[in-house]
Design an enzyme around this catalytic site. Structure first.
Site, PDB file in Angstrom:
ATOM      1  N   ASP A 146       0.825  -1.209   0.000  1.00 16.39           N
ATOM      2  CA  ASP A 146       0.000   0.000   0.000  1.00 16.39           C
ATOM      3  C   ASP A 146       0.858   1.257   0.000  1.00 16.39           C
ATOM      4  OD1 ASP A 146      -2.687  -0.882  -0.123  1.00 16.39           O
ATOM      5  OD2 ASP A 146      -2.559  -1.559   1.948  1.00 16.39           O
ATOM      6  N   ASP A 211      -9.254  -1.841  -3.951  1.00 19.84           N
ATOM      7  CA  ASP A 211      -8.620  -0.671  -3.339  1.00 19.84           C
ATOM      8  C   ASP A 211      -7.358  -0.244  -4.084  1.00 19.84           C
ATOM      9  OD1 ASP A 211      -9.883  -2.662  -1.677  1.00 19.84           O
ATOM     10  OD2 ASP A 211      -9.444  -1.461   0.097  1.00 19.84           O
TER      11      ASP A 211
END
Length: 457
Positions: A146, A211
């Site tokens: 991420d 995401d």
């Protein structure tokens, strides 16, 4: 194809215009100003305040900024650099996460947004203090990827404000580290290493979550800012990183997006062949449901990618998922008999009247940002008008007393009533730092668009 046929419902004021009314709108001249956007960017220090906005948007932005300043002044007084507010607890207080948590960069991002919205150097000073614990850690956080969520709100925003070469170095190092997650076998980026969601198969696997449409924006930014930077593994990162982002997005469009425009949360691939093992959810209500924040990640991710690449396919996909969002929101309003632009946490989950859903303000904030990018991409059209109106109504809803925090009221975040992970019974009806970050980002985006300011008058 005419916009009135491609876009479905058009939004005006507090209600959606039904498809039967679109014909009359279609007879209007598209030469009228249906929400045109300014080509000038307003990302510089204090520039948002420098331009006089219409009274209503001035009041809305000022109100949110005042609350945000009070809430995050308290947060920076409560925590030390290296501690990052992530979500509020049942008491309303922030719970901190360590550096490297996927939301750690969003707290820094809030501080940079407050600096941009107010021009106050105190916020940039705090942002610089809190982002230092994120520096030079790109290769240590190899289990999860991420890096876009961590470094884009922090060092990318910092570089935009300061122009410091070390900020550029940190952001490019993060982009390079993210590029290492790309798997040519699946033409996509790996989400996690060793993560086994409850519904994962027992097959050899690579997991991709919806995401990640936000993470790939770092690769796009890196491709445009790398220049002739030395010491990178990829000899031509300007092309390679952009190709990775485009390839990943095409796989998401092919496999995460359902024919009706709704989205799967997770697609599991065979890492070598690229074959799809399974499609399921981790944070949604069911494998075939539409998790609200997942849908919003898709709206914003594809709309932003189109803005950066100009590729029509991504505009088409962004419209597809945005139209589905508006359709589901319209159905939700009808079923609950309430006009509310903040969705229930999953559009297919049973509505709990005692908990008003529960709803997810973080999903609404992300969707508003994506809708604004869509509106900017389609000026002088009915489609652009629809997306602009929906975005403005969403921002108004988030700034209402129902969702905006009351300073001194014992609740630490800016936005209330967010849902982190309902199936795991984690972060239910709380404040989420990434919800606050994308809310402020959407407001800054709106303030930079002439059409958004005009529409809010």
């Amino acid at each position: 194809m005419p916009c009135k046929l491609a876009c479905g419902n058009v939004c005006r004021s507090n209600v959606f215009i039904t498809s039967s009314e679109i014909g009359a709108l279609g007879n209007q001249s598209d030469g009228a100003d249906h929400g045109s956007s300014s080509a000038a960017s307003r990302n510089g220090v204090g520039t948002i305040r420098a331009a006089r906005l219409t009274a209503m948007m001035d009041e809305l932005i000022d109100k949110v900024i005042q609350v945000a300043e009070q809430q995050y002044s308290a947060a920076t007084s409560t925590f030390q650099p290296g501690q990052y507010p992530g979500a509020t607890t049942a008491t309303g207080a922030w719970e901190a996460v360590p550096p490297g948590h996927w939301v750690s960069g969003c707290f820094v991002g809030v501080l940079w947004r407050l600096h941009a919205l107010t021009g106050k150097s105190s916020w940039s000073t705090k942002a610089l203090e809190w982002q230092q614990a994120l520096a030079d850690k790109q290769r240590y956080w190899h289990a999860q990827h991420d890096l876009g969520f961590i470094y884009q709100p922090s060092f990318v925003n910092s570089y935009a404000m300061t122009g410091a070469l070390d900020d550029l170095r940190q952001a490019l190092a993060a982009a390079e580290a993210l590029a290492w997650a790309y798997n040519p076998g699946t033409k996509s980026l790996r989400t996690f290493e060793g993560w086994e969601p409850a519904k994962a198969t027992h097959n050899y696997k690579q997991i991709v979550i919806i995401d990640f449409m936000m993470n790939i924006q770092l690769l796009v930014w890196g491709s445009k800012n790398v220049g002739s930077w030395q010491g990178l593994m990829d000899t031509n990162p300007r092309e390679v990183w952009l190709d990775m982002a485009i390839s990943h997005a095409r796989q998401v469009a092919a496999n995460h997006i359902r024919p009706d425009g709704s989205t799967y949360h997770i697609v599991e691939y065979h890492p070598d062949t690229g074959a799809v093992n399974a499609k399921y959810t981790y944070q949604g209500y069911a494998d075939n449901s539409t998790w609200a924040r997942g849908q919003s990640w898709a709206i914003a991710g594809f709309a932003m990618l189109h803005q950066e690449t100009g590729l029509p396919e991504f505009l088409q996909t962004a419209q597809q998922v945005a139209d589905k969002w508006l359709q589901l929101l319209n159905l939700q309003q009808q079923s609950t008999q309430m006009v509310d632009y903040v969705p229930v946490w999953d559009f297919n989950a049973p509505y709990d009247p005692e908990n008003d859903g529960p709803r997810d303000t973080s999903a609404a904030a992300v969707a508003a940002l994506g809708l604004l990018h869509l509106a900017e991409a389609m000026p002088h059209t009915l489609c652009g008008e629809k997306y602009l109106c929906a975005a403005v109504n969403t921002l108004r809803a988030l700034a209402s007393p129902k969702y905006l925090a009351t300073p001194g009221g014992g609740f630490a975040a800016l936005l209330n009533h967010a849902t982190g992970n309902w199936p795991a019974n984690v972060q239910i009806d709380v404040g989420l730092v990434y919800g606050d970050y994308y809310f402020l980002t959407a407001l800054q985006k709106c303030a930079s668009m002439e059409g958004c300011r005009r529409y809010s008058s």
